[in-house]
Design a protein around this motif. Structure first.
Motif, mmCIF file in Angstrom:
data_model
loop_
_atom_site.group_PDB
_atom_site.id
_atom_site.type_symbol
_atom_site.label_atom_id
_atom_site.label_comp_id
_atom_site.label_asym_id
_atom_site.label_seq_id
_atom_site.Cartn_x
_atom_site.Cartn_y
_atom_site.Cartn_z
ATOM 1 N N UNK A 155 70.867 41.890 47.318
ATOM 2 C CA UNK A 155 69.852 41.869 48.377
ATOM 3 C C UNK A 155 69.177 43.237 48.513
ATOM 4 N N UNK A 156 69.979 44.284 48.531
ATOM 5 C CA UNK A 156 69.406 45.635 48.625
ATOM 6 C C UNK A 156 68.495 45.895 47.429
ATOM 7 N N UNK A 184 65.135 44.056 47.780
ATOM 8 C CA UNK A 184 64.310 44.738 48.794
ATOM 9 C C UNK A 184 63.734 46.045 48.235
ATOM 10 N N UNK A 185 64.565 46.773 47.493
ATOM 11 C CA UNK A 185 64.103 48.033 46.894
ATOM 12 C C UNK A 185 63.007 47.768 45.868
ATOM 13 N N UNK A 196 59.856 46.906 47.693
ATOM 14 C CA UNK A 196 59.385 48.104 48.404
ATOM 15 C C UNK A 196 58.725 49.087 47.454
ATOM 16 N N UNK A 205 74.826 43.001 54.153
ATOM 17 C CA UNK A 205 73.535 42.377 54.463
ATOM 18 C C UNK A 205 73.652 41.072 55.260
ATOM 19 N N UNK A 236 55.282 47.925 46.347
ATOM 20 C CA UNK A 236 54.237 48.152 47.348
ATOM 21 C C UNK A 236 53.805 49.609 47.365
ATOM 22 N N UNK A 237 54.776 50.496 47.361
ATOM 23 C CA UNK A 237 54.433 51.921 47.503
ATOM 24 C C UNK A 237 53.736 52.443 46.243
ATOM 25 N N UNK A 266 68.609 40.524 57.085
ATOM 26 C CA UNK A 266 67.354 41.004 56.499
ATOM 27 C C UNK A 266 66.411 41.513 57.579
ATOM 28 N N UNK A 295 70.920 51.391 53.922
ATOM 29 C CA UNK A 295 71.107 52.838 53.859
ATOM 30 C C UNK A 295 69.785 53.545 54.190
ATOM 31 N N UNK A 326 62.024 52.605 53.535
ATOM 32 C CA UNK A 326 61.143 51.593 52.916
ATOM 33 C C UNK A 326 60.731 50.562 53.952
ATOM 34 N N UNK A 327 61.680 50.136 54.780
ATOM 35 C CA UNK A 327 61.362 49.199 55.870
ATOM 36 C C UNK A 327 60.314 49.825 56.789
ATOM 37 N N UNK A 373 58.090 52.296 56.192
ATOM 38 C CA UNK A 373 56.765 52.412 55.558
ATOM 39 C C UNK A 373 56.102 51.043 55.433
ATOM 40 N N UNK A 374 56.914 50.045 55.064
ATOM 41 C CA UNK A 374 56.364 48.690 54.927
ATOM 42 C C UNK A 374 55.886 48.184 56.285
ATOM 43 N N UNK A 391 66.021 54.977 42.051
ATOM 44 C CA UNK A 391 64.775 54.623 42.720
ATOM 45 C C UNK A 391 63.580 55.265 41.992
ATOM 46 N N UNK A 434 66.538 52.807 52.117
ATOM 47 C CA UNK A 434 65.987 51.463 52.332
ATOM 48 C C UNK A 434 65.381 51.353 53.733
ATOM 49 N N UNK A 472 72.316 46.985 57.862
ATOM 50 C CA UNK A 472 73.147 47.330 56.705
ATOM 51 C C UNK A 472 72.464 48.387 55.828
#
Lengths: 88, 489
Positions: free
Chosen positions: A59-60, A63-64, A67, B281, A70-71, B317, B324, B330-331, B333-334, A3, B327, B322
């Motif tokens: 998928x993870x 998303x990472x 994410x 997921x 954005x950050x 989603x 960790x 991250x969800x 903060x988003x 990350x 992540x 699912x």
């Protein structure tokens, strides 16, 4: 660790983006060579970050990747805003 | 692009955004908190100090099975939730019409754990998708989701030319309106992928409530009179005793390709072991069925096909079960930033119209509602958390009282904002509510340490996270209050 590298690559991409918009972000103009490097960095860094992100899982990873975009974008914007803020 | 299109879309973006945004801010704020709903429940039940990853023993499963059989004999319909890293207890639950309640067992010893009655993190989850108004609320949330997607698309079209070049543009030194607009655009554009994904998937998972998948032929066919149900309704025979659950768990795991088991449903002639939501997921309801009372495997049920997989991905989603821990953050903060985008949009809407329409009653109502949403809701959430720790743990009906106090605090905030709506500057309403948020948020760690020091020591990560969020709310409120002071309006 993964990350952190992805975030670093996004940081690089945003840095290149900012240098490619000197008027908007109040930076000195780049030389033609520097411009070419910045364009390449802006394309290559997110692509490398995506490849790194999706390696453990699709998928993870996606998303990472979004994410971290954005950050890191937010952090770069805050840094730029504080840089141009006049002293009180 | 023709300027008329931009102007029209600007009008659409402003009005659709403001009207939908008032409730959407609440939906996003509670949805963001729901990312950590299990952790919040653990914070709100300090009596439960079972560590994460505590091993599940056969003794605990037998104790749970005995209670389930006892409940079945009494005619209650219960299910069993298996321990997971986020919720490490073994729970025998039933639905009481509002929430799932029941007995929690220590997975190591099978000893029941007495915990205080609270809705916990489930309260925010229920509020997020039903507005605590059942199916009608879910329909409203779905319609608001569509309105938000319209608002986002119109916003993208308006901002299209500067979307990429201005992606990290924030001018704090310029005029206040420009600064707010930059902040709205910055957070809105940077978190656009997450915001679109979460609204779209959230709308799709409950789309059947507003667009039922009924064939047209059924819609226009004359209704047939309902026939009385012919099947058996009441069984007087006692349910058979349950077989040992531990071997069934091992068999079910093998049958479901190594996926962990999340929960077990019991029916008179069989029991069904469902794959855990955290196992991937794709949020499925794949399960293995076993006959009763001998516990023979009857078969596994999966939902194949591209449409089913697409829906499973949409659910996965959106619920992020699912994900960790990293992540999940991250969800969170988003979600926080998406809430900020909508809230800053509400503030911009008010700021732009203050000079021309500040004297109008409609404007005053709009600003009062904005304050009630942006500062009133965090105050109510913090009041909810404070009440959880302050109300006696054994008090009867304390869960209902917690909820009532949440709404009581919110109504008081609305009343306060309305009372100040006659004055020339609304800062008189914003500032006390921001100070209250700072006080309640900043005091949360102190309250936690004073009221439940044992839980703070044994589950320090959960308590540090929750108390840290209180402090974060306090810092943000104090910063906003200081900015209003500097503004001098």
């Amino acid at each position: 660790m993964n990350f952190a590298i992805i975030c670093g690559l996004w940081l690089m991409a945003f840095a290149c983006h900012v240098r490619l918009q000197p008027a908007r972000y109040r930076f000195a103009r780049l030389t033609p060579h520097g411009r070419r490097v910045a364009v390449m960095g802006r394309i290559a860094a997110p692509a490398c970050a995506l490849m790194l992100a999706i390696r453990p899982g699709g998928i993870t990873g996606v998303l990472t990747w979004f994410g971290s975009l954005s950050i890191m974008g937010l952090l770069v914007a805050l840094w730029l805003a504080l840089r141009h803020r006049p002293a009180a | 692009m023709r300027e008329t299109l931009r102007t029209r879309l600007g009008w659409l973006h402003a009005w659709a955004g403001f009207l939908a945004g008032l409730i959407a801010t609440c939906i996003f704020m509670t949805g963001t908190l729901s990312v950590f709903d299990a952790e919040m429940t653990r914070w709100m039940q300090p009596e439960n100090q079972v560590p994460a990853n505590a091993p599940l023993t056969g003794t605990a499963l037998d104790a749970a099975a005995a209670l389930i059989h006892e409940q079945q004999v009494r005619g209650s319909s219960v299910f069993l939730t298996l321990p997971s890293p986020r919720s490490p207890t073994l729970d025998v639950l039933h639905y009481d019409g509002q929430k799932f309640v029941g007995t929690l067992f220590d997975p190591r010893s099978g000893v029941p754990i007495t915990v205080r009655a609270t809705m916990g993190g489930t309260f925010f989850f229920s509020f997020h998708y039903t507005l605590l108004a059942g199916t009608t609320g879910t329909r409203l949330v779905d319609i608001l989701g569509i309105a938000l997607l319209v608002t986002i698309v119109s916003g993208i079209v308006i901002h299209l030319r500067a979307l990429v070049p201005d992606i990290v543009m924030l001018r704090l030194s310029t005029a206040r309106l420009r600064g707010w607009l930059d902040a709205h655009l910055l957070v809105g554009v940077l978190f656009l992928p997450f915001t679109i994904m979460i609204i779209y998937t959230g709308t799709v998972v409950n789309a059947n409530l507003i667009l039922p998948a009924t064939p047209l032929t059924h819609l226009f066919a004359p209704e047939k009179p309902e026939m009385p149900a012919a099947g058996p309704t009441v069984t007087t025979a006692a349910p058979p005793p349950l077989p040992a659950l531990a071997p069934l768990l091992a068999t079910a795991r093998r049958s479901l390709h190594g996926r962990e088991i999340g929960f077990i449903l019991f029916s008179p002639d069989r029991l069904s072991l469902y794959a855990s939501d955290a196992s991937g997921p794709f949020l499925t309801r794949d399960h293995a069925d076993f006959s009763l009372p001998d516990g023979h495997l009857l078969g596994t049920t999966t939902t194949p096909g591209p449409i089913a997989h697409t829906m499973q991905a949409m659910h996965g989603l959106h619920y992020a079960r699912f994900a960790p821990l990293g992540l999940r953050w991250l969800y969170f903060l988003s979600g926080l930033c998406a809430t900020g985008t909508i809230a800053s949009g509400l503030v911009l809407f008010i700021m732009k119209r203050r000079r021309a329409s500040g004297h109008r009653i409609g404007f005053r109502i709009g600003e009062g509602l904005t304050i009630t949403t942006i500062t009133g809701l965090p105050i109510s959430i913090l009041v909810f958390l404070w009440c959880n720790h302050l109300l006696p743990a054994t008090m009867t009906g304390r869960d209902r009282l917690e909820t009532s106090l949440f709404f009581g605090a919110w109504i008081l905030c609305a009343g306060h904002a309305a009372l100040h709506s006659t004055s020339t500057s609304m800062n008189t309403a914003w500032r006390p509510q921001l100070a209250m948020t700072a006080l309640l948020g900043g005091g949360l760690p102190v309250l936690d340490v004073v009221v439940c020091p044992h839980a703070v020591r044994s589950l320090w990560a959960i308590h540090a996270g929750m108390d840290g969020l209180g402090v974060l709310a306090a810092i943000m409120a104090l910063y906003a209050r200081r900015q209003l002071q500097d503004d001098g309006t």
